[in-house]
Scaffold this active site. Sequence first.
Site, PDB file in Angstrom:
ATOM      1  N   ASP A 199       0.835  -1.197   0.000  1.00 18.06           N
ATOM      2  CA  ASP A 199       0.000   0.000   0.000  1.00 18.06           C
ATOM      3  C   ASP A 199       0.873   1.252   0.000  1.00 18.06           C
ATOM      4  O   ASP A 199       2.074   1.196   0.288  1.00 18.06           O
ATOM      5  CB  ASP A 199      -0.897   0.033   1.245  1.00 18.06           C
ATOM      6  CG  ASP A 199      -2.243  -0.634   0.991  1.00 18.06           C
ATOM      7  OD1 ASP A 199      -2.518  -0.996  -0.171  1.00 18.06           O
ATOM      8  OD2 ASP A 199      -3.016  -0.795   1.952  1.00 18.06           O
TER       9      ASP A 199
ATOM     10  N   LYS B 194      -3.380   3.415  -3.128  1.00 25.47           N
ATOM     11  CA  LYS B 194      -4.507   4.231  -3.550  1.00 25.47           C
ATOM     12  C   LYS B 194      -4.384   5.617  -2.934  1.00 25.47           C
ATOM     13  O   LYS B 194      -3.829   5.784  -1.853  1.00 25.47           O
ATOM     14  CB  LYS B 194      -5.833   3.608  -3.092  1.00 25.47           C
ATOM     15  CG  LYS B 194      -6.043   2.174  -3.550  1.00 25.47           C
ATOM     16  CD  LYS B 194      -7.268   1.574  -2.893  1.00 25.47           C
ATOM     17  CE  LYS B 194      -7.440   0.099  -3.264  1.00 25.47           C
ATOM     18  NZ  LYS B 194      -8.597  -0.511  -2.564  1.00 25.47           N
TER      19      LYS B 194
END
Length: 425
Positions: free
Chosen positions: A203, A225
């Site tokens: 991530d 993201k």
Amino acid sequence: MAIQDIYPTALRLLGRPVLVVGGGPVAERRAKGLFDAGAKVTVVAPVATGNLRELAASGLLTWEPREYRTSDLDGVWFVQTATGASAVDTQVAADAEAQRIWCVNASDHEASAAWTPAVAVVDDVKIAINAGGDPRRAMALRNAVATALETGDLPLRRHRKPDAAGKTPAGSVALVGGGPGDSGLITVRGRRLLGQADVVVADRLGPRELLKELAPDVRVIKVGKTPGHHPVPQLEINRILVDEALKGNRVVRLKGGDPYVLGRGGEEAEFCRQNGVEVEVVSGVTSAISVPAAAGIPVTHRGLAKGFSVVTGHEELSEVPARPDHTVVLLMGVAQLRDSAAELAGSGLPLDTPVGIVENGYLPEQRVTIGTLGTIADQAEAVGVANPAVIVIGDVVRVSPFAPQHFKTADYSTITPNRPRVRSN
């Protein structure tokens, strides 16, 4: 005997007969180690410990309650003496030498044909250390090496996949919570699994500094993201985890915070299990609690707040208690901050309720902005607050050392919390 005289090796004793002469605590430890290695253990001793007697009674080893005889060596592959009587141990060792059987003489390590190392097992790695005949030194070194392996400070990753009779060996997935971003705040278990990984699916908000420590051949797949921008959809992330595991890889899904706190870890774990992939979930230090702490803000505090709610800025806040004594923690809430503040005010939360925003918690660029429910949106726009940030709403913000003095109530005006350290790597 010099250390150069030692040729380190490992014996595969599965199903092979071995002999332990002696029945005390040392003999018990050695017999257990040999039994764990799969050997067929015979213990010869007039008296044996309770544990040895229980093992014999259950048929896990053979106990001959008598004195040693030379014929006890017939057909034996390996011998361990531990009688506590030097003369007996020496006789056993001499008989073994005459029959070319390797023997560990517990009474005289210098004269012993073989030594028993200090042993530890970490994952599927067995560590065996000899230290020049000094058992305490060997144990200290063994413990230090085992700890370094367990904490990920030494590489525990496989380079040769286990043979699975021509089939692709089973892989696995570990969903690892990396904490708020500081590499020192990942758990020991998470660090260890990261050191074993063949593939890391990372991530944006995890401890990215740890990626630099991975071996060059570890593949890192970045699926980070940002608000409003999801270059790798969640379904594709799920597929990547399963596909890589089915290829026989150890996969670590390195996530920020905790996998099960607004991190979609539950979806990933469920998808793995549905597709027959073994999955482990390693909790992490959630940013909902740790990032406020980096600014000296507790989510609960005696006399100020007994409970707290964690929500994202994308969710309705109508169900959250609209009281200053109930802390509200907003994750991913910068873009909707003005709307969230208005909704809470409309639910009855006073406009003078303190609000704190902590950007980049625990990182060198950490910044804290403090205001009230009525002012915080304008303040955030004025200074350019941006994600990653955690927003804390409630009276607990008064405790922060960054809060202005007029936020302190009479009861808390004398509190001077320790200013938290901002760690850098």
